[in-house]
Design a protein around this motif. Structure first.
Motif, PDB file in Angstrom:
ATOM      1  N   LEU A 485     -70.250  -7.250  54.071  1.00 33.98           N
ATOM      2  CA  LEU A 485     -69.626  -7.897  55.229  1.00 33.98           C
ATOM      3  C   LEU A 485     -68.174  -8.303  54.949  1.00 33.98           C
ATOM      4  CD1 LEU A 485     -72.457 -10.063  56.846  1.00 33.98           C
ATOM      5  CD2 LEU A 485     -71.345  -8.024  57.769  1.00 33.98           C
ATOM      6  N   TRP A 488     -66.104  -5.136  55.034  1.00 34.54           N
ATOM      7  CA  TRP A 488     -65.993  -4.607  56.395  1.00 34.54           C
ATOM      8  C   TRP A 488     -65.074  -5.484  57.245  1.00 34.54           C
ATOM      9  CZ3 TRP A 488     -66.506  -0.166  58.431  1.00 34.54           C
ATOM     10  CH2 TRP A 488     -66.571  -0.006  59.814  1.00 34.54           C
ATOM     11  N   ASN A 489     -65.152  -6.795  57.052  1.00 38.71           N
ATOM     12  CA  ASN A 489     -64.267  -7.706  57.782  1.00 38.71           C
ATOM     13  C   ASN A 489     -62.800  -7.475  57.402  1.00 38.71           C
ATOM     14  OD1 ASN A 489     -66.376  -8.884  59.169  1.00 38.71           O
ATOM     15  ND2 ASN A 489     -66.622 -10.570  57.717  1.00 38.71           N
ATOM     16  N   THR A 560     -60.673 -10.349  49.712  1.00 40.99           N
ATOM     17  CA  THR A 560     -60.948 -11.063  50.968  1.00 40.99           C
ATOM     18  C   THR A 560     -60.660 -12.552  50.887  1.00 40.99           C
ATOM     19  OG1 THR A 560     -63.274 -11.312  50.324  1.00 40.99           O
ATOM     20  CG2 THR A 560     -62.699  -9.368  51.618  1.00 40.99           C
ATOM     21  N   LYS A 819     -62.685 -16.706  68.899  1.00 43.58           N
ATOM     22  CA  LYS A 819     -63.658 -15.650  68.556  1.00 43.58           C
ATOM     23  C   LYS A 819     -64.682 -15.482  69.669  1.00 43.58           C
ATOM     24  CE  LYS A 819     -63.401 -16.306  63.537  1.00 43.58           C
ATOM     25  NZ  LYS A 819     -64.143 -16.759  62.335  1.00 43.58           N
TER      26      LYS A 819
END
Length: 886
Positions: A485, A488-489, A560, A819
């Motif tokens: 994750l 991918w983020n 990240t 968001k």
């Protein structure tokens, strides 16, 4: 002829390595019998010898008893009867033994005894029978259990067989091919060996021959296919002699075992301890291999025998046709068995057995290519195999048979590298079972987490170190959370920002275009990427896959949780300058190279990243990430010093976060000041030059420096016993001397050790790594330390600091709403607020510029009432709000 394990259910004879795959505890009868001694000597006349067994079904095949010639034996009287028993086992059988005489085992040797049965007499020669039912010496007699006298049935058991062969006692095996009694013992005909135990015990009780009956729980071999207990039977069959001499094409002669042991040293075993541990010890104790099986299906052993024992071994279909005049296309048993060979007036018929299937598995590398009849050069060029992998149980299975045959045929190992995986167990440590359903459904798990996550979890697990793995779905989910994750983020962050900037004409950089950057963050991230590529290459070459995943997790965290987070404003700014273009170029290279490095470990995710970042913009690039060259480290981009500097900074930041967590101070709460003690000149330079970054990361207003740690904390030390012991046996031996010295250190001496000095002893020296430091700080302060820094935070919270915290909480709520409303990263907004809290209002007023900058708000307005607004709170201060695009 040898003894071999025999399965009572699946019928085949098992090899010694198959036998070792199925040991488990089971209950068996523990039976002590009376064997009356026939002797005219007063010391032995009409007295019985107690004999112990756990296999009552073998008693009809008893030919002799063995004792330890140097062991002491007692004659014990009980209820008017007298029994001989080993002196050291007397107490186990008699509570208050009445010992009336003693002797050495050698005095019992040669005595006759009354047999349990004479059914077997008709099946041996008169000469053999003359040596039956006597007591013989043996050095393997044990007194750990039993009576010191061992029942011996040469047809069953390795030691029994060897003793029978030594004395030429003959054999009596009353069992058929299914392990059932035949009419050789009419009373139990049709009963399986183990099934007959109860009836046999009952019968001998009625005959007055049972002294004691009990049950024993012991480790016993079971069939690895069916789980039923094995028995050991003597058989005449085909064996591969492990101690046979083998001569290489260079003219060097050694035994097959010697070749195996020697060539095993050239194999790279992962983990390494298997080489000289489990597998090496198995090779050293290797026994002759039973190559044959009495089955219908299997590869027929190509040996033809005449009635007088002469043998012809056939080496090819062509040779078989020359010898028999028949050409066969199908070599199965029912065709081959029809063929006879006539030579020199003799008729030769094929031996009825087929090869053990492990023989076929072991010869797979060359037999599968029809060597030596075809592909001879190809096989010899590609053998041994570069790499194989299988489970730990195959050290006594496939790994072993590969090794035996390759050394017998070629005097070389069958493989160069081998990864040995452990056994995958259920989460509770039990064996995975279809009937128990004690594991997650693989298809459902793949649908929930993806196949990549399962793959990476397994690679990172104890299973790749030949240890048992308790499979955990939570562990798989952890890989998703830690690696997939976040990565991918990061891709999503890059793509969304790039597309927005490109659409607005705020970006000159194009995908694939290299931009040399002077930005320290860019240089650090690129250097970190090179370190990862180098680490992965080293570990992959050594087949240590389990060392790769921790490095990948660390690199994803670097990307990240540091690079992207520290670089966000560089992507968000509207200026189309060199720094912004450098950020895009750097992150693109990092993500593309990441996809290539991760391709063997996360093949699906790596492919998706590659397709998005590369193939969508360059149709001339390789069609798949799996067709790309694996990236090697670019030394020109490496920067060990910079990586070390950032590691120091991140270490300091992590210590600050630990202090917050342990003292329940949230990260959004500003702290007035922090005090830093650098443990070296380089550390001081790092802290000073990176001060603003550190303060921002820790949400601290001011950094203070101290040269002397003792002005900040009260310092004491005690020995780190594990670290001292790890330095070697001399240190462990002198632990008291070292401890006494370390327990008496002054503050100055502790500081000197921290600065790199050591304490010298006759046997060596110790430094700061052998200390465990304790730091006590003043009230309102909290401290953490590592090898580079001691860090203290002032945890006193003022009203102004709390209002700043409220402002940060408000920023978080607005960002969450962005968001939820699916705003683009570049969308500007207007914020409307309402609150009855004076603290909240003052917090917004004091920090309005900060709030607007973080949330891309072009206006912050106040409403007269909360109607139509979303209710929330910031650090306990109630408010309502809404947002709209500007």
């Amino acid at each position: 002829m040898k003894t071999q394990a025999f399965s009572l259910h699946s019928l085949p004879w098992l090899s010694n390595f198959e036998t070792n795959q199925g040991y488990k505890d089971r209950q068996d009868p523990s039976l002590t019998l009376i064997f009356p001694i026939n002797s005219d000597e007063a010391k032995f006349k009409d007295f019985g010898h107690l004999v112990w067994t756990t296999t009552p079904w073998t008693l009809y095949s008893n030919f002799c008893i063995v004792v330890g010639p140097d062991m002491d034996y007692n004659l014990v009287e009980q209820d008017g009867k007298k029994y001989w028993i080993a002196a050291s086992r007397t107490a186990a059988y008699f509570k208050n033994p009445n010992i009336v005489d003693t002797c050495k085992g050698s005095e019992l040797v040669g005595k006759d005894y009354e047999p349990l049965s004479r059914i077997s007499d008709a099946f041996v020669t008169p000469d053999q029978l003359s040596r039956h039912y006597k007591i013989y010496p043996a050095d393997y007699v044990s007194t750990e259990d039993g009576t010191g006298a061992v029942h011996t049935a040469p047809s069953f058991g390795e030691e029994d067989f060897q003793k029978g062969a030594e004395l030429d006692l003959g054999l009596f095996d009353p069992l058929d091919t299914e392990g059932k009694f035949t009419d050789k013992v009419p009373m139990w005909k049709g009963l399986g060996a183990k099934e007959a135990d109860k009836e046999i015990i009952r019968y001998f009780k009625e005959q007055g021959r049972v002294f004691k009956q009990d049950v024993i729980v012991h480790s016993y071999p079971h069939c690895w296919r069916t789980g039923v207990p094995l028995i050991y039977r003597a058989l005449k069959t085909w064996f591969l002699k492990i101690d046979a001499p083998v001569t290489s094409k260079e003219g060097v002669t050694k035994t097959l075992k010697e070749w195996m042991v020697e060539n095993n040293q050239t194999v790279n075993w992962v983990p390494d301890h298997i080489k000289n541990g489990r597998f090496g010890k198995w090779l050293e104790g290797a026994r002759d291999w039973n190559l044959s099986r009495n089955r219908f299906w299997g590869t027929p052993i190509p040996v033809w025998l005449s009635d007088d024992g002469d043998m012809i071994a056939v080496g090819s279909i062509e040779e078989l046709q020359q010898l028999t005049g028949v050409k066969l296309d199908d070599l199965h048993k029912h065709f081959v068995d029809k063929l006879t060979i006539e030579k020199d007036g003799k008729v030769y018929r094929r031996t009825p057995e087929v090869f053990d299937c492990w023989f076929e598995s072991g010869s797979m590398p060359y037999a599968s290519r029809h060597y030596p009849f075809e592909n001879k050069e190809l096989v010899e060029r590609s053998f041994p195999a570069d790499f194989i992998a299988e489970g730990l149980d195959q050290t006594r299975g496939w790994f072993y048979t590969l090794t035996v045959l390759s050394n017998a045929l070629f005097q070389k190992p069958a493989f160069k590298n081998v990864i040995v995986n452990g056994i995958i167990l259920a989460e509770d440590g039990s064996k995975m079972s279809k009937s128990k359903r004690n594991y997650p459904d693989p298809n459902d798990l793949i649908n929930r987490t993806g196949a990549d996550a399962i793959r990476l979890f397994m690679i990172n697990s104890a299973a790749l170190k030949a240890e048992d793995l308790r499979f955990s779905e939570e562990g798989v989910k952890g890989i998703v959370k830690q690696v997939m994750l976040p990565l991918w983020n990061a891709v999503a962050f890059f793509v969304s920002n790039h597309n927005a900037d490109a659409a607005k004409g705020q970006l000159n950089w194009k995908p694939g275009q290299e931009v040399k950057s002077d930005n320290e963050l860019d240089r650090w991230m690129l250097a970190t990427l090179q370190d990862l590529a180098a680490k992965v290459e080293v570990e992959m070459k050594a087949y240590r896959l389990y060392n790769v995943v921790p490095a990948v997790i660390a690199a994803v965290d670097d990307l990240t949780n540091w690079y992207v987070r520290r670089s966000r404003r560089r992507f968000w700014k509207s200026e189309n300058d060199g720094d912004k273009n450098a950020a895009y170029a750097t992150m693109y290279k990092v993500l593309v190279d990441f996809s290539k490095i991760l391709a063997p470990f996360l093949p699906l995710l790596a492919e998706e990243i590659y397709q998005i970042l590369v193939r969508e913009v360059d149709d001339k690039a390789p069609v798949s990430v799996h067709l790309c060259e694996f990236p090697s480290a670019d030394k020109s981009l490496m920067d060990e010093k910079l990586v070390e500097r950032i590691a120091m900074v991140r270490g300091m930041v992590e210590m600050g976060r630990v202090i917050r967590a342990t003292n329940n101070v949230k990260n959004r709460m500003p702290i007035a000041s922090m005090t830093v003690v650098a443990h070296g000149t380089e550390e001081k330079n790092v802290a000073e030059t990176m001060k603003d970054l550190i303060l921002e990361e820790l949400n601290v207003r001011e950094m203070k420096f101290l040269e002397d740690e003792t002005k900040l904390v009260k310092l004491s030390a005690k020995p780190n016993f594990l670290a001292i012991k790890a330095k070697g046996p001399d240190y462990a031996k002198n632990m008291k001397v070292i401890s006494a010295k370390l327990n008496s250190l002054s503050v100055d001496e502790i500081t000197a050790l921290q600065n790199g000095e050591t304490i010298k002893f006759d046997f060596g020296e110790v430094g700061a790594d052998c200390l465990m430091l304790n730091r006590i700080v003043a009230d309102g302060m909290a401290v953490e330390a590592d090898q580079h820094f001691t860090v203290a935070l002032d945890l006193k919270i003022t009203d102004e600091l709390r209002r700043a915290c409220v402002a940060r909480e408000l920023v978080n709520r607005i960002q969450n709403r962005r968001k939820d409303q699916n705003y683009a990263i570049t969308d500007k907004i207007e914020v409307t607020l309402f609150s009855e809290s004076d603290i909240f209002k003052q917090a917004v007023a004091e920090n309005e510029a900060y709030i607007a900058g973080e949330t891309q708000a072009v206006a912050i307005k106040w409403a007269a009432a909360a109607d139509g607004l979303e209710v929330n709170d910031a650090d306990g201060e109630a408010f309502s709000f809404t947002t709209v695009k500007a």
